[in-house]
Design a protein around this motif. Sequence first.
Motif, PDB file in Angstrom:
ATOM      1  N   VAL A  27       4.514  11.468   4.327  1.00  0.00           N
ATOM      2  CA  VAL A  27       3.356  11.875   5.123  1.00  0.00           C
ATOM      3  C   VAL A  27       3.475  13.346   5.495  1.00  0.00           C
ATOM      4  O   VAL A  27       2.525  14.123   5.342  1.00  0.00           O
ATOM      5  N   ALA A  28       4.640  13.727   5.989  1.00  0.00           N
ATOM      6  CA  ALA A  28       4.846  15.123   6.410  1.00  0.00           C
ATOM      7  C   ALA A  28       4.608  16.091   5.259  1.00  0.00           C
ATOM      8  O   ALA A  28       3.949  17.130   5.419  1.00  0.00           O
ATOM      9  N   TYR A  29       5.161  15.766   4.103  1.00  0.00           N
ATOM     10  CA  TYR A  29       5.007  16.632   2.933  1.00  0.00           C
ATOM     11  C   TYR A  29       3.536  16.819   2.584  1.00  0.00           C
ATOM     12  O   TYR A  29       3.084  17.947   2.333  1.00  0.00           O
ATOM     13  N   ARG A  30       2.781  15.741   2.604  1.00  0.00           N
ATOM     14  CA  ARG A  30       1.350  15.825   2.259  1.00  0.00           C
ATOM     15  C   ARG A  30       0.530  16.489   3.366  1.00  0.00           C
ATOM     16  O   ARG A  30      -0.570  16.958   3.123  1.00  0.00           O
ATOM     17  N   ALA A  31       1.091  16.524   4.562  1.00  0.00           N
ATOM     18  CA  ALA A  31       0.402  17.198   5.667  1.00  0.00           C
ATOM     19  C   ALA A  31       0.717  18.687   5.722  1.00  0.00           C
ATOM     20  O   ALA A  31       0.229  19.390   6.617  1.00  0.00           O
ATOM     21  N   GLY A  32       1.549  19.160   4.794  1.00  0.00           N
ATOM     22  CA  GLY A  32       1.867  20.582   4.756  1.00  0.00           C
ATOM     23  C   GLY A  32       3.058  20.984   5.591  1.00  0.00           C
ATOM     24  O   GLY A  32       3.300  22.186   5.788  1.00  0.00           O
ATOM     25  N   VAL A  33       3.831  20.002   6.067  1.00  0.00           N
ATOM     26  CA  VAL A  33       5.050  20.331   6.808  1.00  0.00           C
ATOM     27  C   VAL A  33       6.079  20.906   5.836  1.00  0.00           C
ATOM     28  O   VAL A  33       6.248  20.398   4.720  1.00  0.00           O
ATOM     29  N   GLU A  34       6.765  21.951   6.241  1.00  0.00           N
ATOM     30  CA  GLU A  34       7.815  22.512   5.398  1.00  0.00           C
ATOM     31  C   GLU A  34       8.929  21.489   5.232  1.00  0.00           C
ATOM     32  O   GLU A  34       9.419  20.921   6.209  1.00  0.00           O
ATOM     33  N   CYS A  35       9.325  21.252   3.981  1.00  0.00           N
ATOM     34  CA  CYS A  35      10.357  20.262   3.679  1.00  0.00           C
ATOM     35  C   CYS A  35      11.402  20.869   2.744  1.00  0.00           C
ATOM     36  O   CYS A  35      11.112  21.809   2.002  1.00  0.00           O
ATOM     37  N   ARG A  52      -8.762   3.026  -3.169  1.00  0.00           N
ATOM     38  CA  ARG A  52      -8.392   4.140  -2.289  1.00  0.00           C
ATOM     39  C   ARG A  52      -9.131   3.967  -0.963  1.00  0.00           C
ATOM     40  O   ARG A  52     -10.366   3.838  -0.933  1.00  0.00           O
ATOM     41  N   GLU A  53      -8.357   3.960   0.139  1.00  0.00           N
ATOM     42  CA  GLU A  53      -8.944   3.725   1.449  1.00  0.00           C
ATOM     43  C   GLU A  53      -8.311   4.661   2.470  1.00  0.00           C
ATOM     44  O   GLU A  53      -7.261   5.253   2.217  1.00  0.00           O
ATOM     45  N   ALA A  54      -8.931   4.739   3.637  1.00  0.00           N
ATOM     46  CA  ALA A  54      -8.418   5.572   4.723  1.00  0.00           C
ATOM     47  C   ALA A  54      -8.028   4.706   5.913  1.00  0.00           C
ATOM     48  O   ALA A  54      -8.648   3.676   6.181  1.00  0.00           O
ATOM     49  N   ILE A  55      -6.992   5.133   6.605  1.00  0.00           N
ATOM     50  CA  ILE A  55      -6.640   4.559   7.899  1.00  0.00           C
ATOM     51  C   ILE A  55      -6.594   5.714   8.889  1.00  0.00           C
ATOM     52  O   ILE A  55      -5.831   6.666   8.712  1.00  0.00           O
ATOM     53  N   LEU A  56      -7.431   5.645   9.898  1.00  0.00           N
ATOM     54  CA  LEU A  56      -7.477   6.681  10.922  1.00  0.00           C
ATOM     55  C   LEU A  56      -6.476   6.361  12.022  1.00  0.00           C
ATOM     56  O   LEU A  56      -6.214   5.188  12.312  1.00  0.00           O
ATOM     57  N   ALA A  57      -5.917   7.382  12.643  1.00  0.00           N
ATOM     58  CA  ALA A  57      -4.942   7.150  13.705  1.00  0.00           C
ATOM     59  C   ALA A  57      -4.892   8.355  14.632  1.00  0.00           C
ATOM     60  O   ALA A  57      -5.063   9.499  14.201  1.00  0.00           O
ATOM     61  N   LYS A  58      -4.660   8.071  15.913  1.00  0.00           N
ATOM     62  CA  LYS A  58      -4.486   9.153  16.878  1.00  0.00           C
ATOM     63  C   LYS A  58      -3.122   9.819  16.704  1.00  0.00           C
ATOM     64  O   LYS A  58      -2.980  11.022  16.929  1.00  0.00           O
ATOM     65  N   THR A  59      -2.128   9.017  16.335  1.00  0.00           N
ATOM     66  CA  THR A  59      -0.788   9.535  16.072  1.00  0.00           C
ATOM     67  C   THR A  59      -0.214   8.816  14.871  1.00  0.00           C
ATOM     68  O   THR A  59      -0.376   7.589  14.738  1.00  0.00           O
ATOM     69  N   LYS A 119      -5.015  13.279  11.293  1.00  0.00           N
ATOM     70  CA  LYS A 119      -5.981  12.321  11.838  1.00  0.00           C
ATOM     71  C   LYS A 119      -5.880  10.946  11.183  1.00  0.00           C
ATOM     72  O   LYS A 119      -6.615  10.028  11.546  1.00  0.00           O
ATOM     73  N   GLY A 120      -4.987  10.808  10.219  1.00  0.00           N
ATOM     74  CA  GLY A 120      -4.836   9.533   9.530  1.00  0.00           C
ATOM     75  C   GLY A 120      -4.254   9.748   8.158  1.00  0.00           C
ATOM     76  O   GLY A 120      -3.795  10.855   7.819  1.00  0.00           O
ATOM     77  N   VAL A 121      -4.260   8.688   7.347  1.00  0.00           N
ATOM     78  CA  VAL A 121      -3.709   8.778   6.000  1.00  0.00           C
ATOM     79  C   VAL A 121      -4.645   8.126   4.995  1.00  0.00           C
ATOM     80  O   VAL A 121      -5.498   7.304   5.346  1.00  0.00           O
ATOM     81  N   ILE A 122      -4.459   8.508   3.755  1.00  0.00           N
ATOM     82  CA  ILE A 122      -5.139   7.854   2.632  1.00  0.00           C
ATOM     83  C   ILE A 122      -4.134   6.921   1.973  1.00  0.00           C
ATOM     84  O   ILE A 122      -2.984   7.292   1.728  1.00  0.00           O
ATOM     85  N   ILE A 123      -4.547   5.705   1.698  1.00  0.00           N
ATOM     86  CA  ILE A 123      -3.683   4.735   1.033  1.00  0.00           C
ATOM     87  C   ILE A 123      -4.281   4.334  -0.310  1.00  0.00           C
ATOM     88  O   ILE A 123      -5.490   4.434  -0.528  1.00  0.00           O
ATOM     89  N   GLU A 124      -3.415   3.907  -1.213  1.00  0.00           N
ATOM     90  CA  GLU A 124      -3.827   3.364  -2.504  1.00  0.00           C
ATOM     91  C   GLU A 124      -3.211   1.979  -2.660  1.00  0.00           C
ATOM     92  O   GLU A 124      -2.050   1.757  -2.283  1.00  0.00           O
ATOM     93  N   VAL A 141       0.847  -1.191   0.000  1.00  0.00           N
ATOM     94  CA  VAL A 141       0.000   0.000   0.000  1.00  0.00           C
ATOM     95  C   VAL A 141       0.887   1.249   0.000  1.00  0.00           C
ATOM     96  O   VAL A 141       1.930   1.285   0.655  1.00  0.00           O
ATOM     97  N   PHE A 142       0.467   2.248  -0.747  1.00  0.00           N
ATOM     98  CA  PHE A 142       1.164   3.535  -0.786  1.00  0.00           C
ATOM     99  C   PHE A 142       0.358   4.566  -0.013  1.00  0.00           C
ATOM    100  O   PHE A 142      -0.869   4.636  -0.155  1.00  0.00           O
ATOM    101  N   CYS A 143       1.040   5.367   0.792  1.00  0.00           N
ATOM    102  CA  CYS A 143       0.399   6.515   1.415  1.00  0.00           C
ATOM    103  C   CYS A 143       0.365   7.634   0.382  1.00  0.00           C
ATOM    104  O   CYS A 143       1.412   8.107  -0.062  1.00  0.00           O
TER     105      CYS A 143
END
Length: 457
Positions: A173-181, A156-163, A146-151, A133-135
């Motif tokens: 993940v960070a890049y797609r969450a808008g973290v400066e990279c 296409r599916e979601a996995i929810l997570a507290k952390t 709150k989680g990630v989308i996987i393919e 699976v790819f994030c």
Amino acid sequence: MEQKIRTIHEPARDIPVRAAADILIVGAGPSGLMAAQAAAGKGLKVMLIESRGYLGGNLTIGLPILGFLGEKGNQIIKGLPQRFIDRLKEKNAASDHRPCKLHVSLTIIDPEASKTLALQLMEEAGVEVLMYVFCTDVIKEGDEVKGVIIESKAGREAILAKTVIDCTGDADVAYRAGVECHKGDAEGGMQPPTLMFSMRGVETQRLRDAIVNQPEIYDMDIMPAESFRNEKFITVGLRNQIGKARDAGIDIPVARTILITGMAEDEIWVNMSRVNGVDPTRPESYTHGETEARKQIYEIMKYLEQYVPGFDKAWLDRVAPFMGIRESRVIVGKYVLTAGDILACRRFDDAVAVASYPVDLHHPKGGDCTLEYCGDCYDIPYRTLVPAHVENLLVAGRCSSFTHEAMASTRVMSTCMALGEAAGRAARIALEEGVRPSQVDVQKLRRELKETGAYLR
């Protein structure tokens, strides 16, 4: 007629939720494996997802693990990473940690045994593993992940997570969450990758004897002749021989011959392919790198067979399943570790790992590299794992918060494993305490790391 570049509108749709976890680790390389083990337990649901069909990442491509020992010879990586080596040694699939004049220390491991052990450890820890699976995106509310989308082939599916802990090596993940990279040096140049391959039928004693007895011909960089009296060793040098091969028309992409003994007596892993300009976050660039590196292997083999003692009857045994990436995205965290911090052997109150590998910078242009040593060891602070402005996300491994030069030291597997363990324990402690990972009690985290065997100063 040239086709115009277009965009396609994708209609909104409902995405099924595959699972929900307390802690989700994305990427099952050296840092991800340690993070998953460290996070597991106490009734928490921990998931580990991986894009390939096996676990282990760079542990599986024929590389030795560098940096378990410090420059003064003391062991500075312990805890879960050491237990991984202990388990491999039970299977006769890992060497001792051997001091190395050039690389500080060297630990040989068997790639296939590492894959098997990785799965066993996840099963023992009760970690739910999902491969293939790819994030591709994140689920975010405000500043919180709150989680990630996987393919996958399932769609296409979601996995929810507290952390979520990003151990992708590329900060996906960070890049797609808008973290400066950031990527690379001031010009965007990144350290070039290598496609490892192994040869069998090598007469390693002949190679050892030639280096020890004829150093004027078979020259080594820094490493003394005594290094090659050991059963397991690494060569970095033979610049004279590369020069002769180039004069004879053999195309060698690097300036030095890097050979690593495997677990079998006649096995040598070759770290000599090099493709400049590869960006592992762009598939067309990564494809080019893999294609060119595979072509280079056959020129390198020709060189070894004709110019390096012990290779004249050897054969190609296997090629690593993917290129070893030295550099990709790094995040901007609460603290950005610099080469200055490393070379000053800096200590931090919130240190969660200790490292000692030199600033080993493979130049983005050309075929050589430079190494700078700190003389002892340095701390890596917890803040390098914490993105500056995004919550419920930790980033561990080579994509943590480092400058281009600093990452040339922190990128080695032993350090990434230590950072993964710290991230996993931090994520679990934060949930137990009901706080965000960015607000975790770092002194409590440090106490747990020490109590469970990690080395901190």
